[in-house]
Design an enzyme around this catalytic site. Structure first.
Site, short mmCIF file in Angstrom:
data_model
loop_
_atom_site.label_atom_id
_atom_site.label_comp_id
_atom_site.label_asym_id
_atom_site.label_seq_id
_atom_site.Cartn_x
_atom_site.Cartn_y
_atom_site.Cartn_z
N HIS A 115 88.75 20.16 -6.39
CA HIS A 115 88.73 19.05 -5.58
C HIS A 115 88.37 19.71 -4.19
O HIS A 115 88.41 18.53 -2.91
CB HIS A 115 89.89 18.43 -4.69
CG HIS A 115 90.43 17.52 -6.73
ND1 HIS A 115 90.55 16.79 -6.96
CD2 HIS A 115 91.43 18.73 -7.97
CE1 HIS A 115 90.86 15.99 -8.48
NE2 HIS A 115 91.25 17.21 -8.53
N SER A 148 67.47 30.22 13.43
CA SER A 148 66.57 29.37 14.23
C SER A 148 65.87 29.28 15.27
O SER A 148 66.17 30.47 15.97
CB SER A 148 68.14 28.53 14.76
OG SER A 148 67.74 28.16 15.50
N LYS A 150 71.98 31.98 14.69
CA LYS A 150 71.65 31.62 13.17
C LYS A 150 71.01 32.38 11.72
O LYS A 150 70.11 32.56 12.51
CB LYS A 150 70.88 30.29 13.47
CG LYS A 150 71.36 29.13 13.56
CD LYS A 150 73.09 28.59 12.53
CE LYS A 150 72.86 26.57 13.06
NZ LYS A 150 72.31 25.91 11.90
N GLU A 185 68.55 25.47 -0.45
CA GLU A 185 68.59 24.53 0.62
C GLU A 185 67.10 23.72 0.13
O GLU A 185 66.68 22.17 -0.68
CB GLU A 185 68.21 24.29 2.03
CG GLU A 185 69.72 24.46 3.25
CD GLU A 185 70.04 24.26 4.61
OE1 GLU A 185 69.23 23.54 5.06
OE2 GLU A 185 69.83 25.68 4.54
#
Ligand code: ARG
Length: 459
Positions: free
Chosen positions: A156, A277, A283, A290
Site C-alpha cells: 500500500h 530543467s 532539478k 518517465e
C-alpha cells in the site's frame, strides 16, 4: 498510374485512392523477407517442374541482385508501387524480362504478406529477446551489488517489512524471465509457414509447401489455407507479450522515479541519463524512466488497434489487415528503444544505501518480528500481534522506536519479554532470519541470483 493487376478494370485509379491504398512507405521494411521468401518460392516452383529449373535460377539470380542493390543503397524503393510485393516483382521483371512474371505462379499477395510478416516479426522477437536478456543481466548484477542493502519493503506504499534492495531488484529479474518465456512461446507458434495458402483456397498446381517452409526456417506449415491468410494471432500475441513487458518496465520506471524524488532519495541516476530543467536549477529529472512509463501507453494502444481491426472482419483476407503492420512495427521499435535506454539507465543507477536504511528504521517495519518473538516465547500469534500493536502505539506516543523502547516499558506489556528482544527487532537480524525460499535474507537472494545466472551466465 496503371496497375500490375489491370485486366478486370483498366487499372487506372485516382491519385487519392492510390495514396490511401498504398503501403510501401511502411511495408518496404520487409524487403529482405519478401525477397528471400520469393527466392524459396522460385526454387520450389523449379523443383516441382511448375517452371523450368533455368527459369527458377534466373528469377533467383535477379532477386539476389535486387537484394544486393537495396542493401548497398544502389536501388531505391519506387514509392509509386502499391506495396513491397509489387515493387520487387516490378523490379524483377524490368531486370530479367517476362520470366519475372512467372514468379507469382501458385501464390497470392495474401499468403505472401502473411509470410513476410511472420518472417519479419520472428527476427524482431530475436532482437527483443537479446535486449531483454541484457536487461536481466544488468538488473541481476545490480541485485548482487546490493544484496545486503537494507531498505523498507512496501505494501500500500506504506513501509511494511525490511527487505534488501537486491531482493527488490530480483523481483524484476523474475518478471523479465517470464517476458522472455512469453516471447519464445509466441515465436514458436508464429514460426509456421502460410505460403502456399495462395489467395485463400490453395492451388491446383502441385506445390510443395513443406519444401518452402523448410528452406525459410519454419517449423511447419499452416494446416488450413483460409486460416493461413486470415490469421494475425501471431501479431496480436506478440503485441500482448510486448504490452506485458512494457507494463513491467513501466512499474520499474515508476519506482525509479519515486526513488529519485527528495521524498525517497533511494537512488541516484547517472548524469548522462537524467535531464535538467530549463528554469529550476536544482532539478535532475528522471526523464528516461518517465518516457518508458509513457511509451507503455503506445504499446497498449498498438495492441488495442490490432485487436479492434481484427474483431469484425470475415474470413479470409480483407484490406483492413494492411493496418496490422504499422501497429506492430511501432510496438517493436518502441520496446527495443525502451529496453536499450532502460538497461543503460539501470547500469548507471547508484543506490543511496544509507538513506534506505534510515527509512527502514522508521515506520516500525520490524513489528511483525516483535510479534514473532512473542510467539517464540509461547504466545498465540493473535495475542502476540495485539501486544505488539500496543507497544507500537506507546512508542509513537513517546517518540521512540522498537529499538529504543526501554526493557521496563516492554515488560509492562508482557513479562515474557527479555533483553534478547533487541536482537529480535534489529533490522539486519530481521532480514537475515527470512531464509525461506525466495525470501529476503542475503542467502535467499543469492540463491535467486544463482538461479538467474544459471540461465544467463555473466558474459
Ligand atoms: N499490402 C497488402 C497488405 O499489407 C498486401 C496484400 C494485398 N492483398 C490483396 N488482396 N490486396 O495487406
Amino acid at each position: 498510374m496503371a496497375k500490375m493487376w489491370a485486366g478486370r478494370t483498366d487499372g487506372v485509379t485516382s491519385k487519392l485512392a492510390d495514396d490511401f491504398n498504398s503501403s510501401i512507405h511502411f511495408d518496404s521494411r520487409m524487403y529482405r523477407q519478401d525477397i528471400t521468401g520469393s527466392m524459396a518460392h522460385a526454387a520450389m516452383l523449379g523443383a516441382q517442374g511448375i517452371i523450368t529449373q533455368q527459369e527458377a535460377d534466373k528469377i533467383i539470380e535477379g532477386l539476389s541482385g535486387i537484394l544486393e542493390d537495396l542493401e548497398s543503397d544502389k536501388l531505391a524503393f519506387d514509392m509509386e508501387c502499391e506495396d513491397i510485393h509489387m515493387f520487387v516483382e516490378q523490379e524483377l521483371t524490368s531486370r530479367i524480362g517476362d520470366v519475372g512474371k512467372k514468379l507469382h505462379t501458385a501464390r497470392s499477395r495474401n499468403d505472401q504478406v502473411a509470410l513476410d510478416f511472420r518472417m519479419y516479426l520472428r527476427d524482431e522477437i530475436d532482437e527483443i529477446l537479446d535486449l531483454t536478456e541484457a536487461l536481466i543481466r544488468t538488473v541481476t548484477d545490480k541485485a548482487e551489488a546490493y544484496a545486503d542493502a537494507i531498505m523498507p519493503g512496501y505494501t500500500h506504499l506504506q513501509r511494511a517489512q525490511p527487505i534488501t534492495f537486491g531482493h527488490h531488484l530480483m523481483a524484476y529479474s523474475m518478471m523479465l524471465l517470464r517476458d522472455v518465456s512469453r516471447l519464445q512461446d509466441c515465436r514458436l507458434r508464429m514460426n509456421v509457414s502460410p505460403i502456399g495458402s495462395c489467395a485463400l483456397a490453395g492451388t491446383t498446381y502441385e506445390t510443395d509447401r513443406e519444401f518452402e517452409a523448410k528452406k525459410l526456417g519454419f517449423n511447419g506449415v499452416c494446416m488450413n489455407s483460409i486460416d493461413g491468410v486470415s490469421d494475425r494471432d501471431f501479431a496480436i500475441e506478440l503485441l500482448s507479450a510486448l504490452s506485458i513487458l512494457m507494463m513491467h518496465l513501466s512499474r520499474f520506471s515508476e519506482e525509479v522515479i519515486l526513488w529519485c524524488s527528495w521524498e525517497f532519495k533511494f537512488v541516484e541516476l547517472s548524469d548522462s541519463f537524467t535531464t535538467g530543467s530549463s528554469i529550476m536549477p536544482q532539478k535532475k529529472n528522471p526523464d528516461m524512466a518517465e518516457l518508458c512509463r509513457g511509451k507503455t501507453g503506445r504499446v497498449y494502444g498498438d495492441l488495442m488497434a490490432l485487436l479492434t481491426v481484427m474483431k469484425g472482419i470475415p474470413l479470409a483476407y480483407n484490406k483492413d489487415m494492411q493496418e496490422d503492420k504499422e501497429a506492430v512495427f511501432d510496438a517493436c521499435d518502441t520496446v527495443k528503444m525502451c529496453l536499450k535506454v532502460f538497461t543503460e539507465m539501470v547500469a548507471g543507477m547508484k543506490a543511496l544505501t544509507q538513506n534506505m536504511r534510515t527509512a527502514a528504521q522508521k515506520g516500525f517495519i520490524n513489528a511483525t518480528d516483535l510479534a514473532d518473538y512473542l510467539v517464540r516465547k509461547g504466545l498465540p500469534f493473535r495475542t502476540a500481534y495485539k501486544i505488539s500493536g500496543q507497544i507500537v502505539a506507546d512508542c509513537i506516543a513517546k517518540g521512540l522506536v522498537l529499538e529504543t523502547y526501554t526493557i521496563e516499558d516492554y515488560q509492562k506489556h508482557s513479562p515474557l519479554i527479555e533483553e534478547d528482544v533487541y536482537s529480535a527487532v534489529d533490522l539486519s537480524v530481521c532480514v537475515e532470519k527470512r531464509i525461506s525460499l525466495g525470501g529476503t535474507s542475503v542467502a535467499s537472494v543469492r540463491e535467486q541470483i544463482a538461479y538467474v545466472r544459471k540461465l544467463y551466465p555473466t558474459k
